[in-house]
Motif scaffolding. Structure first.
Motif, PDB file in Angstrom:
ATOM      1  N   LEU A  14       0.838  -1.198   0.000  1.00 45.66           N
ATOM      2  CA  LEU A  14       0.000   0.000   0.000  1.00 45.66           C
ATOM      3  C   LEU A  14       0.876   1.252   0.000  1.00 45.66           C
ATOM      4  CD1 LEU A  14      -2.677  -0.984   2.676  1.00 45.66           C
ATOM      5  CD2 LEU A  14      -3.001  -0.889   0.186  1.00 45.66           C
ATOM      6  N   PHE A  15       0.360   2.289  -0.620  1.00 48.06           N
ATOM      7  CA  PHE A  15       1.013   3.589  -0.511  1.00 48.06           C
ATOM      8  C   PHE A  15      -0.047   4.676  -0.501  1.00 48.06           C
ATOM      9  CE2 PHE A  15       0.776   2.730  -5.045  1.00 48.06           C
ATOM     10  CZ  PHE A  15       0.560   3.950  -5.672  1.00 48.06           C
ATOM     11  N   ILE A  16       0.315   5.828   0.044  1.00 44.71           N
ATOM     12  CA  ILE A  16      -0.584   6.979   0.130  1.00 44.71           C
ATOM     13  C   ILE A  16       0.001   8.115  -0.694  1.00 44.71           C
ATOM     14  CG2 ILE A  16      -1.655   8.699   1.630  1.00 44.71           C
ATOM     15  CD1 ILE A  16      -1.593   6.687   3.896  1.00 44.71           C
ATOM     16  N   VAL A  17      -0.821   8.653  -1.581  1.00 41.50           N
ATOM     17  CA  VAL A  17      -0.436   9.797  -2.403  1.00 41.50           C
ATOM     18  C   VAL A  17      -1.266  10.998  -1.963  1.00 41.50           C
ATOM     19  CG1 VAL A  17      -0.285  10.712  -4.739  1.00 41.50           C
ATOM     20  CG2 VAL A  17       0.047   8.287  -4.347  1.00 41.50           C
ATOM     21  N   THR A  18      -0.645  12.163  -1.884  1.00 37.79           N
ATOM     22  CA  THR A  18      -1.355  13.375  -1.487  1.00 37.79           C
ATOM     23  C   THR A  18      -1.247  14.454  -2.556  1.00 37.79           C
ATOM     24  OG1 THR A  18       0.519  14.456  -0.401  1.00 37.79           O
ATOM     25  CG2 THR A  18      -0.743  12.864   0.908  1.00 37.79           C
ATOM     26  N   SER A  19      -2.226  15.338  -2.567  1.00 37.42           N
ATOM     27  CA  SER A  19      -2.226  16.429  -3.543  1.00 37.42           C
ATOM     28  C   SER A  19      -1.433  17.630  -3.073  1.00 37.42           C
ATOM     29  CB  SER A  19      -3.659  16.868  -3.828  1.00 37.42           C
ATOM     30  OG  SER A  19      -4.258  17.427  -2.659  1.00 37.42           O
ATOM     31  N   ASN A  20      -1.279  17.816  -1.761  1.00 31.38           N
ATOM     32  CA  ASN A  20      -0.642  19.046  -1.287  1.00 31.38           C
ATOM     33  C   ASN A  20       0.011  18.909   0.087  1.00 31.38           C
ATOM     34  OD1 ASN A  20      -2.983  18.837   0.192  1.00 31.38           O
ATOM     35  ND2 ASN A  20      -3.909  20.743  -0.524  1.00 31.38           N
ATOM     36  N   LYS A  21       0.423  17.697   0.450  1.00 27.43           N
ATOM     37  CA  LYS A  21       1.040  17.472   1.752  1.00 27.43           C
ATOM     38  C   LYS A  21       2.464  16.946   1.584  1.00 27.43           C
ATOM     39  CE  LYS A  21      -2.591  18.953   3.567  1.00 27.43           C
ATOM     40  NZ  LYS A  21      -2.580  20.314   4.144  1.00 27.43           N
TER      41      LYS A  21
ATOM     42  N   ARG B 118      -8.792  22.276   1.562  1.00 26.14           N
ATOM     43  CA  ARG B 118      -9.242  21.243   0.641  1.00 26.14           C
ATOM     44  C   ARG B 118      -8.051  20.340   0.336  1.00 26.14           C
ATOM     45  NH1 ARG B 118     -13.968  23.134  -1.919  1.00 26.14           N
ATOM     46  NH2 ARG B 118     -13.553  22.057  -3.887  1.00 26.14           N
ATOM     47  N   ILE B 119      -8.234  19.050   0.564  1.00 23.55           N
ATOM     48  CA  ILE B 119      -7.137  18.085   0.479  1.00 23.55           C
ATOM     49  C   ILE B 119      -7.607  16.867  -0.305  1.00 23.55           C
ATOM     50  CG2 ILE B 119      -5.528  16.649   1.819  1.00 23.55           C
ATOM     51  CD1 ILE B 119      -6.353  18.561   4.253  1.00 23.55           C
ATOM     52  N   LYS B 120      -6.752  16.375  -1.170  1.00 29.74           N
ATOM     53  CA  LYS B 120      -7.000  15.100  -1.849  1.00 29.74           C
ATOM     54  C   LYS B 120      -5.884  14.136  -1.463  1.00 29.74           C
ATOM     55  CE  LYS B 120      -7.053  16.515  -6.114  1.00 29.74           C
ATOM     56  NZ  LYS B 120      -7.137  16.469  -7.592  1.00 29.74           N
TER      57      LYS B 120
ATOM     58  N   LEU C 274      -2.692  11.899  -9.768  1.00 23.94           N
ATOM     59  CA  LEU C 274      -3.514  12.524  -8.736  1.00 23.94           C
ATOM     60  C   LEU C 274      -3.399  14.040  -8.792  1.00 23.94           C
ATOM     61  CD1 LEU C 274      -5.304  12.162  -6.138  1.00 23.94           C
ATOM     62  CD2 LEU C 274      -3.177  12.415  -4.857  1.00 23.94           C
ATOM     63  N   CYS C 275      -2.179  14.539  -8.978  1.00 24.69           N
ATOM     64  CA  CYS C 275      -1.959  15.989  -9.013  1.00 24.69           C
ATOM     65  C   CYS C 275      -2.232  16.594 -10.377  1.00 24.69           C
ATOM     66  CB  CYS C 275      -0.519  16.303  -8.586  1.00 24.69           C
ATOM     67  SG  CYS C 275      -0.155  15.865  -6.876  1.00 24.69           S
ATOM     68  N   HIS C 276      -2.422  15.745 -11.386  1.00 25.38           N
ATOM     69  CA  HIS C 276      -2.666  16.222 -12.750  1.00 25.38           C
ATOM     70  C   HIS C 276      -3.870  15.481 -13.339  1.00 25.38           C
ATOM     71  CE1 HIS C 276       1.312  18.286 -13.127  1.00 25.38           C
ATOM     72  NE2 HIS C 276       1.633  17.387 -12.202  1.00 25.38           N
ATOM     73  N   PRO C 277      -5.085  15.749 -12.848  1.00 25.80           N
ATOM     74  CA  PRO C 277      -6.253  15.086 -13.433  1.00 25.80           C
ATOM     75  C   PRO C 277      -6.439  15.494 -14.886  1.00 25.80           C
ATOM     76  CG  PRO C 277      -6.914  16.854 -11.943  1.00 25.80           C
ATOM     77  CD  PRO C 277      -5.441  16.684 -11.768  1.00 25.80           C
ATOM     78  N   LEU C 278      -7.178  14.680 -15.623  1.00 26.76           N
ATOM     79  CA  LEU C 278      -7.464  14.998 -17.017  1.00 26.76           C
ATOM     80  C   LEU C 278      -8.190  16.335 -17.115  1.00 26.76           C
ATOM     81  CD1 LEU C 278      -8.673  11.465 -18.178  1.00 26.76           C
ATOM     82  CD2 LEU C 278      -6.416  12.483 -18.561  1.00 26.76           C
ATOM     83  N   ASN C 279      -7.858  17.109 -18.127  1.00 27.26           N
ATOM     84  CA  ASN C 279      -8.484  18.404 -18.350  1.00 27.26           C
ATOM     85  C   ASN C 279      -9.660  18.253 -19.309  1.00 27.26           C
ATOM     86  OD1 ASN C 279      -6.761  20.682 -17.081  1.00 27.26           O
ATOM     87  ND2 ASN C 279      -5.243  19.324 -18.021  1.00 27.26           N
ATOM     88  N   VAL C 280     -10.791  18.805 -18.943  1.00 32.56           N
ATOM     89  CA  VAL C 280     -12.002  18.726 -19.758  1.00 32.56           C
ATOM     90  C   VAL C 280     -12.305  20.103 -20.319  1.00 32.56           C
ATOM     91  CG1 VAL C 280     -14.456  18.174 -19.776  1.00 32.56           C
ATOM     92  CG2 VAL C 280     -12.888  16.836 -18.349  1.00 32.56           C
ATOM     93  N   LEU C 281     -12.425  20.188 -21.634  1.00 28.44           N
ATOM     94  CA  LEU C 281     -12.620  21.457 -22.330  1.00 28.44           C
ATOM     95  C   LEU C 281     -13.852  21.375 -23.220  1.00 28.44           C
ATOM     96  CD1 LEU C 281     -11.201  24.284 -23.040  1.00 28.44           C
ATOM     97  CD2 LEU C 281     -10.329  23.078 -25.067  1.00 28.44           C
TER      98      LEU C 281
END
Length: 949
Positions: free
Chosen positions: A776-783, A815-817, A839-846
């Motif tokens: 297991l591993f934990i990925v964070t968006s801003n920590k 706000r944390i992911k 996680l830090c680069h979700p797909l961009n929807v245009l």
């Protein structure tokens, strides 16, 4: 302490903090100072020579004590006679060479705001320039490119004076970085940009050789990450000066995992001080340790600037005349490291990271840390898509604008800003710079995507009726709060066109959220298809419309496949039947509530009382990954012991640990074919005024539990009570005595420790002894602050430190992911880095429109085909307006590899460049065959390639 030392100590008088330390003969005459300082040096000189001079020193002490008994003090004649008695030491004393380097340590916005930093800089430099007029031999050294930018902006006439002193060789520029930066939390790409932008800026500003900017001066930086030698060496930086982070030898060769190294001087006597004659006492022993007869003496009052004073210079002048004293000369760091180069091959080699120092700085001031991560991620995408738009679509690459944005990011990486050890003014200025950076990065990312979309041929798509449609232009600004591209609607028919962009260099299949504006049709099944008309799985979420600035919207999910560094095109339209995903009217019967999230890979069960994870099963193997007796996915409120002080810098002893899951309100569960979600809320804190909203989701194609966390934090710490900390805690069932973290341009394994340790975005719990099973591993968006110990992983989310900012986390909505992810046994470092990137680069929807174009509805621009590498940047070369790219990558597994990339078209040429984007002569690591680019990358190395189309 031998007899001579005891006698000298008695003559000195009041006890300093330690032997010889802070020797300052205030209130006594200059002859007293002079002879006692020489006696201290003589005694240290004797010690490194087998007590060779002890007898001579003892006789001089006998004489001095006799004269004091008669005269009541040390007078001029006594001092001169004692010097004559010590004459036999003179030759040995003068064999030592002291290079006195003046500097002014200027902290960027540490305990003050930007205006004061500017004032401190200008005032300090005026003092230095005045002293240069008064003392012709005086030289001065100053680091940090941002400081010279201050002078250029606010005192341009002073800049001309400094340029003249630089040309004379009296003002040494020691900056190879924009600021004296933190070395643990910035990405590897950020650390590379420090060198790139600093060398370009300063070499042009002062008309100097960029190669002369070869020192990374980091006296106060809080620890030094594993790959720093690799990054510095790749950027032409050969020397490193620091004070914190290790306790070894003063002069070493620090070698990175790749084998590249830099010569390191670790300051033993601190870097902020006025001249004290007793500094010579350190010379013999430190020179013995370094193997040089040359000693680097750094002086000058700092932190808040100031620098050396007349007293300092007068003392050094006087000491140059003392007979029992090393030779002293004014000089620069380059003079010392030139001497160090002569013995580089004989220096002790240091390997590994030089950590950890001030571990609270990985968690304090979470808004500044969020700003850093988001800025780096957004600039990465903005540069990537702008490079694609320039090379493949004829757009103009905004190089100067990106440099401005990067300067804001780099400034905020100063070692008292990003670590969070500043005051309210520090935070406010940092967040202001963040807003400017995001305005640049976010806008240029969107403009690049729109330029690419403008060439996509959607002319064959039937958009249906457009009569009385109000959607066009709806949603302006929507998405900015989450740092996404804005979801403004450009369609106008009953069928909407959507482009989905992928910034990864690998194809992705993921669930994306699509926002439909002013969808006025009856509630029928909404159908999502590819541009070729093939059905795409979709799921309406929220079951309703939402109001937004005179428009309404609804949200749906779609499962989409997007090429590497490319885009796919979808359509959203009305179906024929009613949607089975929307519940209409009242329920017919009551059913048992399910608190299980499950797909083909994972089954996660939650306790219906407290919403903790009580089971997590890898369905491919049937293994239970957590201990049922130790609930996981736990939010804890910790009270830290504040007695250690410096709350922002240090994590205190855990005095109290409380689960926040005692009174959970389960708000809703969302079930669907694409995403299942469990949501809950809770109140916590001393007065119950803090709140937490959590949504835990499992996507159909995912192997992770994804946590979306919102926190209204109303906790504050104090010196009298505690330091409150919000922590996410996830125990695991298997034994783990080591944990893996990502660091700038690499990964590192660390032993289990009950201490906060830095990671760029993730922590992985490695299995003991058995590499054949998943982990297991934990990925964070801003920590950045992680703790791996006691068969568990923890992430520090928010800390209510009180010093020096009394309320660093109040007044904002956090706000944390984060994602708890399953990694197969065969998963490589590169795979985990890639997942963290996603996680830090979700797909961009245009939102798209119907138009003719030259590009197909689905396409990619560059794909990583093979090689154990991660790509950190694709950008245009600095100062180049044509169709060219710089591709920077780094090796992740510790073995030499050949990275193969497929380009969107054949290139004219490709060649290896360094961090400064200069051609590496004689390098044959890059080959090009049509649209296939191959780069040989050494183990643990970084590499960069320039590609001209």
């Amino acid at each position: 302490m031998n007899m001579n030392e005891t006698r000298i100590r008695r003559l000195i008088g009041p006890e300093p903090r330690s032997y010889w330390d802070d020797l300052e003969f205030s209130g006594r005459n200059e002859w007293n100072d002079r002879i006692l300082s020489q006696l201290v040096f003589a005694q240290e000189l004797s010690k490194v020579n087998g007590l060779k001079y002890d007898e001579v020193i003892a006789k001089a002490l006998d004489y001095i004590e006799e004269r004091i008994a008669e005269d009541g003090a040390i007078v001029k004649q006594t001092a001169l006679e004692a010097e004559q008695m010590l004459e036999s030491l003179t030759e040995d004393a003068k064999s030592y060479d002291v290079i006195a380097v003046a500097h002014a340590h200027i902290d960027m916005n540490w305990m003050w705001g930007w205006d004061e930093t500017v004032s401190v800089t200008i005032d300090t430099f005026r003092t230095m320039l005045n002293l240069m007029e008064e003392y012709p031999e005086f030289t001065f050294s100053q680091s940090q490119a941002s400081i010279y930018r201050i002078v250029e902006q606010y005192a341009p006439e002073m800049l001309q004076e400094i340029k003249r002193r630089v040309k004379e060789g009296r003002w040494e520029i020691t900056a190879s970085h924009w600021v004296e930066a933190d070395k643990n939390m910035p990405s590897g790409e950020s650390l590379a940009r420090h060198i790139l932008y600093t060398k370009r800026y300063l070499s042009a500003l002062f008309d100097i050789d960029p190669g002369s900017l070869n020192l990374d001066f980091e006296p106060d930086t809080f620890g030094h990450s594993l790959q720093v030698p690799e990054i510095l060496a790749s950027g032409g930086v050969k020397y490193y000066y620091h004070c914190r982070g290790s306790e070894g030898e003063p002069l070493t060769r620090w070698e990175g995992p790749s084998g590249k190294s830099v010569i390191v001087f670790r300051e033993l006597t601190w870097y902020n001080d006025f001249v004290r004659p007793v500094f010579t006492s350190y010379v013999p022993d430190i020179c013995r340790k370094t193997g040089l007869k040359t000693y680097l003496y750094v002086y000058g009052v700092g932190d808040h600037g100031g620098g050396p004073t007349r007293r300092d210079l007068n003392r050094l002048r006087a000491m140059q005349e003392w007979p029992i004293c090393p030779r002293i000369r004014f000089g620069g760091y380059a003079d010392y490291f030139k001497e160090a180069e002569r013995i580089a091959d004989r220096l002790p080699v240091v390997k590994g990271e030089l950590n950890a120092v001030f571990t609270g700085c990985y968690t304090s001031q979470s808004r500044i840390k969020n700003a850093n991560r988001v800025s780096e991620a957004t600039l990465n995408e903005a540069e990537l898509f702008s490079s694609v738009a320039a090379a493949a679509h004829g757009a103009v690459y905004p190089s100067a604008t990106f440099e401005e944005a990067w300067r804001g990011v780099l400034f905020n990486q100063f070692h008292d800003i990003l670590p969070g050890s500043g005051v309210i003014d520090t935070r406010e200025h940092a967040l202001g710079l963040f807003q400017n950076t995001m305005a640049i990065a976010g806008t240029n990312r969107k403009l690049a995507l729109e330029r690419i979309a403008a060439d996509i041929d959607t002319s064959s798509i039937d958009i249906g009726s457009t009569a009385a449609n109000t959607a066009q232009g709806a949603g302006v600004g929507y998405g900015t709060r989450d740092f996404r591209i804005t979801q403004v609607e450009r369609g106008q028919g009953s069928t909407r066109i959507v482009h989905v962009f992928n910034s990864s260099l690998e194809a992705r299949e993921e669930i994306v959220e699509i926002v439909l504006w002013d969808w006025k049709s009856p509630i029928k099944a909404i159908v999502v298809k590819t541009a070729a008309g093939e059905p795409v799985e979709s799921q309406i979420i929220d079951s309703g419309r939402h109001w937004y600035w005179s428009h309404d919207y609804l949200r749906l999910l779609a499962r989409v496949q997007v090429p590497a560094c490319g885009y796919a095109t979808l359509t959203v339209s009305e179906g024929d039947g009613y949607s089975s995903q929307i519940v209409i009217g009242d329920p017919r019967v009551d059913r048992d509530e399910s608190y299980v999230l499950e797909n083909a890979y994972l089954r996660a069960a939650f306790d219906p009382k407290d919403a903790t994870v009580i089971s997590l099963i890898d369905k491919r193997t049937g293994e239970e990954l957590i201990d049922p007796q130790r609930p996981a996915g736990l939010f804890r409120l910790i009270q830290e012991d504040p007695s250690k002080g410096m709350a922002a810098w240090w994590v205190g002893r855990f005095m109290e640990i409380n689960s926040l899951h005692e009174r959970i309100i389960l708000k809703k569960t969302q079930a669907g074919d694409l995403r299942q979600t469990l949501s809950y809320e809770l109140k916590f804190g001393k007065f119950g005024t803090s709140s937490l909203k959590v949504a835990v989701s499992l996507d159909a194609c995912g192997t992770s539990l994804d946590y979306q966390i919102e926190c209204d934090w109303q906790e504050s710490g104090s010196r009298e009570t505690s330091i409150p900390q919000l922590q996410f805690h996830f125990p695991h069932s298997y034994a783990s005595t080591s944990y893996k973290y990502d660091v700038p341009f690499g990964t590192i394994m660390r032993e289990a420790r009950e201490i906060e340790l830095p990671g760029n975005s993730f922590i992985q719990a490695l299995r003991d002894g058995d590499g054949s099973k998943p982990s297991l591993f934990i990925v964070t968006s801003n920590k950045y602050g992680f703790r791996g110990a006691d068969q568990s992983m923890s992430v520090s989310l928010i800390r209510g430190s009180f010093d020096p900012d009394p309320y660093p986390e109040l007044g904002s909505h956090h706000r944390i992911k984060l994602s708890v992810c399953l990694a197969d046994a065969a998963v490589s470092n590169r795979d985990i880095i890639a997942q963290a990137y996603r996680l830090c680069h979700p797909l961009n929807v245009l939102s798209g429109t119907k138009r003719a174009g030259s590009r197909p509805v689905e396409s990619g621009y560059v794909e990583l085909l093979e090689g154990t590498v991660a790509v950190s940047a694709i950008k245009a070369p600095e100062g180049v307006s044509g169709a060219s790219w710089i591709i920077r990558l780094y090796e992740t597994e510790g073995r030499q590899t050949s990275a193969a990339l497929k380009l969107f078209k054949g290139a004219v040429r490709a060649y290896a460049v360094d961090v400064n984007e200069n051609l590496i002569p004689g390098d044959s690591s890059v080959s090009l065959s049509g649209d296939r680019l191959t780069v040989k990358v050494g183990a643990y190395s970084i590499a960069a390639v320039r590609v001209d189309f």
